[in-house]
Scaffold this motif. Structure first.
Motif, PDB file in Angstrom:
ATOM      1  N   GLU A 136       0.823  -1.207   0.000  1.00  0.00           N
ATOM      2  CA  GLU A 136       0.000   0.000   0.000  1.00  0.00           C
ATOM      3  C   GLU A 136       0.858   1.259   0.000  1.00  0.00           C
ATOM      4  OE1 GLU A 136      -2.500  -1.134   3.349  1.00  0.00           O
ATOM      5  OE2 GLU A 136      -4.214  -1.112   1.961  1.00  0.00           O
ATOM      6  N   PRO A 151      -5.030  -4.914  -4.871  1.00  0.00           N
ATOM      7  CA  PRO A 151      -6.447  -4.735  -5.185  1.00  0.00           C
ATOM      8  C   PRO A 151      -6.884  -3.274  -5.073  1.00  0.00           C
ATOM      9  CG  PRO A 151      -6.144  -6.607  -3.708  1.00  0.00           C
ATOM     10  CD  PRO A 151      -4.822  -5.904  -3.799  1.00  0.00           C
ATOM     11  N   HIS A 152      -7.728  -2.867  -6.013  1.00  0.00           N
ATOM     12  CA  HIS A 152      -8.336  -1.529  -6.029  1.00  0.00           C
ATOM     13  C   HIS A 152      -7.311  -0.415  -6.219  1.00  0.00           C
ATOM     14  CE1 HIS A 152     -11.906  -3.641  -4.739  1.00  0.00           C
ATOM     15  NE2 HIS A 152     -11.248  -4.090  -3.682  1.00  0.00           N
ATOM     16  N   ALA A 153      -6.178  -0.732  -6.809  1.00  0.00           N
ATOM     17  CA  ALA A 153      -5.136   0.261  -7.064  1.00  0.00           C
ATOM     18  C   ALA A 153      -4.781   0.243  -8.545  1.00  0.00           C
ATOM     19  CB  ALA A 153      -3.896  -0.046  -6.229  1.00  0.00           C
TER      20      ALA A 153
END
Length: 115
Positions: A12, A54-56
């Protein structure tokens, strides 16, 4: 100036640095992205493509955006510790050390962010 110290070990934080760099460039802000520590591996062909969060936004796309409009540098010592040479890195990536980092970070109007 954005310095990313994390790689797959802190996905992240790593992705956030690349996202901020690409967003800054899209906003017209000049960007110098420094790959240090585990992020140094993303200077090698194909390594950013292997990274997934995920979601990046895909790291490969973010890196391509920075290479197209900004500057990407791998820390000299970080590269040496990983046996990365100028012959190994993606076209457009340079290897430079502390004097260059200090010069860029102390330039008039520079803002440094570290992830």
């Amino acid at each position: 100036m954005i310095k990313v110290t994390a790689g797959s070990d802190a996905p992240e934080r790593c992705n956030q640095a690349f996202t901020v760099a690409a967003a800054a460039l899209a906003s017209g802000v000049p960007v110098s992205l420094w790959l240090t520590g585990e992020a140094s591996w993303f200077a090698l062909p194909g390594r950013a493509k292997e990274f997934a969060l995920p979601h990046a936004a895909p790291l490969e796309d973010l890196l391509d955006a920075v290479l197209a409009a900004g500057r990407v540098t791998v820390c000299t010592q970080c590269a040496a510790r990983r046996e990365i040479t100028v012959d190994d890195v993606i076209d457009g990536v340079r290897i430079a050390g502390a004097p260059t980092f200090v010069e860029e970070s102390l330039a008039e109007g520079a803002q440094a962010l570290v992830y």
